[in-house]
Every structure is written in structure tokens, then in C-alpha cells.
Write a protein that holds these residues in place. Structure first.
Motif, PDB file in Angstrom:
ATOM      1  N   VAL A 131       0.672  -1.321  -0.202  1.00 15.24           N
ATOM      2  CA  VAL A 131      -0.117  -0.133   0.135  1.00 15.24           C
ATOM      3  C   VAL A 131       0.973   1.169   0.187  1.00 15.24           C
ATOM      4  CG1 VAL A 131      -1.697   1.131   1.167  1.00 15.24           C
ATOM      5  CG2 VAL A 131      -1.778  -0.658   0.647  1.00 15.24           C
ATOM      6  N   THR A 132       1.758   0.846   0.807  1.00 17.37           N
ATOM      7  CA  THR A 132       2.744   2.583   1.030  1.00 17.37           C
ATOM      8  C   THR A 132       3.625   2.704  -0.544  1.00 17.37           C
ATOM      9  OG1 THR A 132       3.261   2.523   3.554  1.00 17.37           O
ATOM     10  CG2 THR A 132       4.885   3.572   1.701  1.00 17.37           C
ATOM     11  N   ALA A 133       4.231   1.473  -0.916  1.00 18.02           N
ATOM     12  CA  ALA A 133       4.263   1.742  -2.671  1.00 18.02           C
ATOM     13  C   ALA A 133       3.279   1.456  -3.704  1.00 18.02           C
ATOM     14  CB  ALA A 133       5.010   0.597  -2.953  1.00 18.02           C
ATOM     15  N   HIS A 134       2.707   1.650  -3.289  1.00 19.53           N
ATOM     16  CA  HIS A 134       0.888   2.592  -4.252  1.00 19.53           C
ATOM     17  C   HIS A 134       0.901   3.558  -4.021  1.00 19.53           C
ATOM     18  CE1 HIS A 134       0.259  -2.276  -4.703  1.00 19.53           C
ATOM     19  NE2 HIS A 134       1.281  -1.575  -5.786  1.00 19.53           N
ATOM     20  N   LEU A 135       0.808   3.837  -2.926  1.00 18.83           N
ATOM     21  CA  LEU A 135       0.263   4.767  -2.414  1.00 18.83           C
ATOM     22  C   LEU A 135       1.861   6.196  -3.311  1.00 18.83           C
ATOM     23  CD1 LEU A 135      -1.657   5.467   0.735  1.00 18.83           C
ATOM     24  CD2 LEU A 135      -2.972   5.502  -1.439  1.00 18.83           C
ATOM     25  N   ASP A 136       2.302   6.141  -3.042  1.00 18.80           N
ATOM     26  CA  ASP A 136       3.584   6.641  -3.447  1.00 18.80           C
ATOM     27  C   ASP A 136       3.316   6.793  -4.590  1.00 18.80           C
ATOM     28  OD1 ASP A 136       4.837   7.123  -0.456  1.00 18.80           O
ATOM     29  OD2 ASP A 136       6.392   6.145  -1.333  1.00 18.80           O
ATOM     30  N   ALA A 137       3.530   5.672  -5.844  1.00 16.85           N
ATOM     31  CA  ALA A 137       3.145   6.012  -6.947  1.00 16.85           C
ATOM     32  C   ALA A 137       2.181   6.764  -7.240  1.00 16.85           C
ATOM     33  CB  ALA A 137       3.300   4.756  -7.668  1.00 16.85           C
ATOM     34  N   ALA A 138       1.316   6.877  -6.373  1.00  8.17           N
ATOM     35  CA  ALA A 138      -0.382   7.516  -6.922  1.00  8.17           C
ATOM     36  C   ALA A 138       0.275   9.181  -6.539  1.00  8.17           C
ATOM     37  CB  ALA A 138      -1.228   7.484  -6.026  1.00  8.17           C
ATOM     38  N   ALA A 139       0.771   9.222  -6.343  1.00  8.62           N
ATOM     39  CA  ALA A 139       1.173  11.215  -5.705  1.00  8.62           C
ATOM     40  C   ALA A 139       2.241  10.836  -6.758  1.00  8.62           C
ATOM     41  CB  ALA A 139       2.280  11.004  -4.590  1.00  8.62           C
ATOM     42  N   GLU A 140       3.171  10.289  -7.849  1.00  8.27           N
ATOM     43  CA  GLU A 140       3.962  10.406  -8.247  1.00  8.27           C
ATOM     44  C   GLU A 140       3.097  10.401  -9.801  1.00  8.27           C
ATOM     45  OE1 GLU A 140       8.155   8.458 -10.772  1.00  8.27           O
ATOM     46  OE2 GLU A 140       6.729   7.664  -8.931  1.00  8.27           O
ATOM     47  N   GLY A 141       2.146   9.809  -9.797  1.00  3.20           N
ATOM     48  CA  GLY A 141       1.801  10.002 -10.915  1.00  3.20           C
ATOM     49  C   GLY A 141       0.602  11.259 -10.819  1.00  3.20           C
ATOM     50  N   LEU A 142      -0.111  12.052  -9.879  1.00  3.96           N
ATOM     51  CA  LEU A 142      -0.574  12.361  -9.655  1.00  3.96           C
ATOM     52  C   LEU A 142       0.348  14.155 -10.439  1.00  3.96           C
ATOM     53  CD1 LEU A 142      -2.710  11.569  -7.385  1.00  3.96           C
ATOM     54  CD2 LEU A 142      -3.301  12.392  -9.689  1.00  3.96           C
ATOM     55  N   ARG A 143       1.670  13.737 -10.130  1.00  5.63           N
ATOM     56  CA  ARG A 143       1.971  15.096 -10.478  1.00  5.63           C
ATOM     57  C   ARG A 143       3.090  15.008 -11.384  1.00  5.63           C
ATOM     58  NH1 ARG A 143       4.588  13.712  -4.829  1.00  5.63           N
ATOM     59  NH2 ARG A 143       6.528  12.043  -6.126  1.00  5.63           N
ATOM     60  N   ALA A 144       3.161  14.208 -12.258  1.00  5.14           N
ATOM     61  CA  ALA A 144       3.147  13.828 -14.207  1.00  5.14           C
ATOM     62  C   ALA A 144       1.944  14.405 -14.428  1.00  5.14           C
ATOM     63  CB  ALA A 144       3.477  11.998 -13.984  1.00  5.14           C
ATOM     64  N   LEU A 145       0.906  14.291 -14.381  1.00  2.00           N
ATOM     65  CA  LEU A 145      -0.689  14.284 -14.649  1.00  2.00           C
ATOM     66  C   LEU A 145      -0.407  15.924 -14.669  1.00  2.00           C
ATOM     67  CD1 LEU A 145      -2.870  13.895 -16.213  1.00  2.00           C
ATOM     68  CD2 LEU A 145      -3.991  13.693 -13.772  1.00  2.00           C
ATOM     69  N   ALA A 146      -0.205  16.371 -13.898  1.00  2.00           N
ATOM     70  CA  ALA A 146      -0.527  18.329 -13.142  1.00  2.00           C
ATOM     71  C   ALA A 146       0.315  18.736 -14.235  1.00  2.00           C
ATOM     72  CB  ALA A 146      -0.220  18.150 -12.026  1.00  2.00           C
ATOM     73  N   ALA A 147       1.616  18.172 -14.482  1.00  8.43           N
ATOM     74  CA  ALA A 147       2.871  18.646 -14.909  1.00  8.43           C
ATOM     75  C   ALA A 147       2.340  18.579 -16.683  1.00  8.43           C
ATOM     76  CB  ALA A 147       4.303  18.165 -15.096  1.00  8.43           C
ATOM     77  N   ARG A 148       1.784  17.713 -16.739  1.00 12.42           N
ATOM     78  CA  ARG A 148       1.844  17.761 -17.891  1.00 12.42           C
ATOM     79  C   ARG A 148       0.505  18.011 -19.260  1.00 12.42           C
ATOM     80  NH1 ARG A 148       1.256  12.352 -18.217  1.00 12.42           N
ATOM     81  NH2 ARG A 148      -1.541  11.598 -18.119  1.00 12.42           N
ATOM     82  N   THR A 149      -0.678  18.132 -17.707  1.00 17.70           N
ATOM     83  CA  THR A 149      -1.865  18.697 -18.280  1.00 17.70           C
ATOM     84  C   THR A 149      -2.414  20.264 -17.756  1.00 17.70           C
ATOM     85  OG1 THR A 149      -3.098  17.952 -16.336  1.00 17.70           O
ATOM     86  CG2 THR A 149      -3.063  16.863 -18.446  1.00 17.70           C
ATOM     87  N   GLY A 150      -1.357  20.824 -17.084  1.00 18.70           N
ATOM     88  CA  GLY A 150      -1.835  21.712 -15.711  1.00 18.70           C
ATOM     89  C   GLY A 150      -3.296  21.568 -14.780  1.00 18.70           C
ATOM     90  N   LYS A 151      -3.656  20.804 -14.718  1.00 13.78           N
ATOM     91  CA  LYS A 151      -4.503  20.172 -13.766  1.00 13.78           C
ATOM     92  C   LYS A 151      -4.227  19.378 -13.052  1.00 13.78           C
ATOM     93  CE  LYS A 151      -8.040  21.466 -16.960  1.00 13.78           C
ATOM     94  NZ  LYS A 151      -8.930  23.374 -16.740  1.00 13.78           N
ATOM     95  N   VAL A 152      -4.598  19.566 -11.230  1.00 11.74           N
ATOM     96  CA  VAL A 152      -4.004  18.955 -10.141  1.00 11.74           C
ATOM     97  C   VAL A 152      -5.485  18.426  -9.783  1.00 11.74           C
ATOM     98  CG1 VAL A 152      -3.991  19.142  -8.172  1.00 11.74           C
ATOM     99  CG2 VAL A 152      -2.721  20.385  -9.818  1.00 11.74           C
ATOM    100  N   ILE A 153      -5.213  16.802 -10.217  1.00 12.47           N
ATOM    101  CA  ILE A 153      -5.845  15.980 -10.101  1.00 12.47           C
ATOM    102  C   ILE A 153      -5.947  15.575  -7.610  1.00 12.47           C
ATOM    103  CG2 ILE A 153      -7.094  14.139  -9.808  1.00 12.47           C
ATOM    104  CD1 ILE A 153      -8.219  16.337 -11.698  1.00 12.47           C
ATOM    105  N   ARG A 154      -6.379  15.375  -7.347  1.00  9.07           N
ATOM    106  CA  ARG A 154      -6.076  14.927  -5.891  1.00  9.07           C
ATOM    107  C   ARG A 154      -6.921  14.317  -5.222  1.00  9.07           C
ATOM    108  NH1 ARG A 154      -6.721  20.414  -2.506  1.00  9.07           N
ATOM    109  NH2 ARG A 154      -5.231  19.671  -0.884  1.00  9.07           N
ATOM    110  N   LEU A 155      -5.951  12.848  -4.742  1.00  6.43           N
ATOM    111  CA  LEU A 155      -7.033  11.519  -4.420  1.00  6.43           C
ATOM    112  C   LEU A 155      -7.268  12.026  -2.618  1.00  6.43           C
ATOM    113  CD1 LEU A 155      -7.480   8.707  -5.013  1.00  6.43           C
ATOM    114  CD2 LEU A 155      -5.265   8.643  -4.542  1.00  6.43           C
ATOM    115  N   GLY A 156      -8.721  11.741  -2.380  1.00 11.40           N
ATOM    116  CA  GLY A 156      -8.353  11.552  -0.799  1.00 11.40           C
ATOM    117  C   GLY A 156      -8.937  10.196  -0.427  1.00 11.40           C
ATOM    118  N   LEU A 157      -8.534   9.917   0.668  1.00 13.14           N
ATOM    119  CA  LEU A 157      -9.057   8.421   1.049  1.00 13.14           C
ATOM    120  C   LEU A 157     -10.575   8.695   2.071  1.00 13.14           C
ATOM    121  CD1 LEU A 157      -5.864   7.750   0.009  1.00 13.14           C
ATOM    122  CD2 LEU A 157      -5.892   6.427   2.369  1.00 13.14           C
ATOM    123  N   GLU A 158     -11.193   7.620   1.862  1.00 14.20           N
ATOM    124  CA  GLU A 158     -12.574   7.335   2.778  1.00 14.20           C
ATOM    125  C   GLU A 158     -12.465   7.131   3.989  1.00 14.20           C
ATOM    126  OE1 GLU A 158     -16.917   7.282   1.409  1.00 14.20           O
ATOM    127  OE2 GLU A 158     -15.357   7.367  -0.133  1.00 14.20           O
TER     128      GLU A 158
END
Length: 370
Positions: free
Chosen positions: A156-183
Motif C-alpha cells: 500500500v505504501t508503495a502504491h500510494l507513493d506511485a499514485a502521488a508521483e503519477g498525479l504530479r506527472a499528470l499535473a505537469a503534463r496537463t496543468g490540471k491538479v487532481i487530488r486523491l482523498g482516502l475515505e
């Protein structure tokens, strides 16, 4: 719908489409032109916000076929609908005859959950309105608690780190910040906001945070101010109400003991993982019970049952009734209309009534429609 907070920022209000049994793209287009369009007309608003739920099958189709994604955005625009948030918790079959524990799979120890979530993030970046730079996705609180191991925790720790990295890359590519919320949810690895704080204290807060579900918090006997005290970003609030039975009145809950969804039930001193278990003697009858059964925000069940609407009002005040809002995405999430005792055949009127009620609560806090 969009509302202006007294500080000048925009707060987005939507309803979650996981109430609709749409697993593929034709089904999604049908729900948009059907119930969603009727809700917008009933409310008399120019724009209606949707917390869109996409099954694994539908999300994969949109990712594989960019023309379908473009067509979906065009359809939303044509119907006066907009999407700034996705519900990424259910993976498939959320309105099947039996869901129960299956909603927690795949969990965050499974690489498929990471892949699906990043796919959703890419879709949302394309669906965001041109004048909106930030979107949000809610997701499960890691996993159901049984079977949790050190190996799963490491994955889980590895996958959450990868999720954050993927979202950072998406923001750099698109200019759109997508935030993930654990419920956080009762019965899961992360049940409460305090447990979420222990887990998320050191993660990338630009992209990972909390999605608060008011029903879950009420069932867990949390305080409305608990979320604000964590210091974590609250990416989204799911506005929902739990079912409440006063001491000695629990037999009235029998009508809500249905087979589709899991209805965790809590009292001050005990818990049961489903309502049927509680009714069979799993909880003390001399205490008030709170049940994870999302009931309409604007209505009350037959007496002596009540709801946690007062808790929701207090939570709205804690998050939005201050100098600056602690969240800017509010999603009405009553996904149980189809199993609610006495539910209307056309749920559009009920959803519209919930949004009208929520609009009034936000107006009382000083927010104004734009």
C-alpha cells in the motif's frame, strides 16, 4: 452547482452518480440525459455538478478511445452538466444485487487499484471545465480490516507513493491538479480521521488527502471538528446521513436490513459489521445505534428512527462556516435510493430535494450561488 464562499473562492456542489446502475458508456450517457438532466431542470439551475462514478469497464473504454472521452465531455456541456470530482471507491457492479464486502476490492495492496485510479485521474483532467484547474477523486481507506498484513501495508505504501508521483506527472503534463482523498469508513483499515492522520502525515499533501463521508463519521461517533484538527487537506466532503435508532427502538431498523450493501452498525460500546448481525443480538439494545445506511438528507424515516442530519449540519459549519473553507468540493452521496424502503420509482425528485436542502444549508453559512 457553484457557490461563492465569503472569502471569494468557489465551492462546487454535486450529486454522486454511483446511485445509477451504469457499467458501460451507453449506460452513462443514458443516466446523463435521463435522471441528471431532470434533476437540473427540477432545480432550475444553469449548471448541475456531478460526482461521476465510472466502473472499471467504462473507465478503460474512455482511456482507450479518446474520441469517446471527447464525446462524453461534449454531452456534459450540452446538458448543462459539469464534473470536477469522481467517486473512485467502487470498482464495478455497485448496484448489483449483492455488493457487501466486494466494494473494497481490489484494495490498495493490489496494483490494479493504482492503475484504475491513475486512469480515472487522466479522465478527470480531460473532463474538467476550462475554468477549473483542480479535480478530486475519492477512494477506499486502503482495505477491509481482515486479512491485513505487513506485506499488504508495504504494498500500500508503495502504491500510494506511485499514485502521488503519477498525479504530479499528470499535473505537469496537463496543468490540471487532481487530488486523491482516502475515505475513512467503519470496519476498514482506516476507520477514522485520526487513523488517517497517522497514515497520511508524511505523504504528498499536494495530491493526497482526505475525503470525509459524514455518514461514516457519524457512525464512528466522531466529533464534527475532528477532521479540521488533523491538519490534513480535505479534498472532498461527501454529504450523507446515517440512520439512527434510539435505545429500545432498534427493531424498527429491520426494514432497512437489505442484502445489497454492507450496513456497519455502531453503538457507544459495541459494533457489528452488518445490520443483520446487530439485530441478531450483536449490539446492546439499551444504547443508541448508528447505521451505515445512507438516507436522504432532506427527509426523516418513520419514527422512532431519526438520522444524523444534525451531525452533518455541524460538520458543514466546521468545514465551510469559517473565514476560509477547508474543502471546496461537496458531493451528495445517497447511493441507497434503489433499496430504500418506500423509495419513489423516479429518484430524480428525491435527488433534487437533497440538493435543494444542501443548497439551503450552504446559504445559511454565507455561501451564494453563482
Amino acid at each position: 452547482m457553484r457557490l461563492r464562499h465569503p472569502d471569494g473562492s468557489t465551492v462546487h456542489l454535486s450529486y454522486c452518480t454511483n446511485v445509477h446502475a451504469a457499467e458501460d458508456l451507453p449506460g452513462i450517457h443514458g443516466q446523463l440525459s435521463g435522471v441528471a438532466a431532470r434533476v437540473r431542470r427540477l432545480l432550475g439551475v444553469e449548471r448541475l455538478g456531478l460526482g461521476l462514478w465510472l466502473s472499471r469497464h467504462a473507465a478503460a473504454a474512455l482511456t482507450a478511445r479518446p474520441e469517446e472521452l471527447a464525446a462524453l465531455r461534449e454531452r456534459l456541456d450540452a446538458l448543462g452538466l459539469e464534473v470536477v470530482t469522481l467517486n473512485g471507491f467502487p470498482y464495478r457492479g455497485f448496484q448489483d444485487e449483492v455488493v457487501k464486502h466486494r466494494v473494497y476490492t481490489p484494495d490498495w495492496a493490489d496494483a490494479e487499484r493504482l492503475r484504475h485510479t491513475l486512469g480515472l485521474a487522466g479522465i478527470l483532467a480531460s473532463l474538467l471545465p476550462d475554468d477549473v484547474a483542480e479535480g478530486t477523486i475519492s477512494t477506499l481507506p486502503l482495505a477491509w480490516r481482515t486479512g491485513w498484513t505487513r506485506e499488504k501495508a508495504a504494498a500500500v505504501t508503495a502504491h500510494l507513493d506511485a499514485a502521488a508521483e503519477g498525479l504530479r506527472a499528470l499535473a505537469a503534463r496537463t496543468g490540471k491538479v487532481i487530488r486523491l482523498g482516502l475515505e475513512p469508513e467503519p470496519g476498514c483499515v482506516v476507520e477514522t480521521t485520526s487513523q488517517a492522520r497517522a497514515l497520511l502525515g508524511d505523504v504528498d499533501h499536494d495530491h493526497l488527502g482526505l475525503c470525509l463521508d459524514a455518514c461514516h463519521m457519524a457512525v464512528g461517533f466522531e466529533e464534527p471538528g475532528a477532521a479540521a484538527a488533523t491538519g490534513l487537506p480535505i479534498v472532498k466532503l461527501q454529504a450523507s446521513c446515517a440512520l439512527v435508532a434510539p435505545p429500545g427502538a432498534q427493531r424498527a431498523l429491520a426494514a432497512f436490513d437489505e442484502p445489497r450493501f454492507l450496513h456497519q452498525t455502531r453503538s457507544a460500546t459495541g459494533y457489528a459489521d452488518d445490520l443483520g448481525e446487530a439485530l441478531a443480538g450483536g449490539l446492546p439494545s439499551d444504547e443508541s445505534w448508528r447505521v451505515h445506511f445512507h438516507v436522504p438528507l432532506h427527509d426523516t424515516p418513520p419514527p422512532p428512527l431519526t438520522t444524523s442530519a444534525p451531525f452533518l449540519r455541524d460538520l458543514l459549519g466546521a468545514l465551510l462556516g469559517r473565514e476560509r473553507p477547508l474543502t471546496r468540493h461537496v458531493e451528495v452521496e445517497t447511493y441507497t435510493w434503489n433499496v430504500l424502503p418506500g423509495a419513489p420509482s423516479d429518484i430524480a425528485h428525491g435527488i433534487a430535494a437533497e440538493l435543494h436542502w444542501m443548497r439551503a444549508q450552504l446559504a445559511a453559512l454565507g455561501l451564494k450561488e453563482t
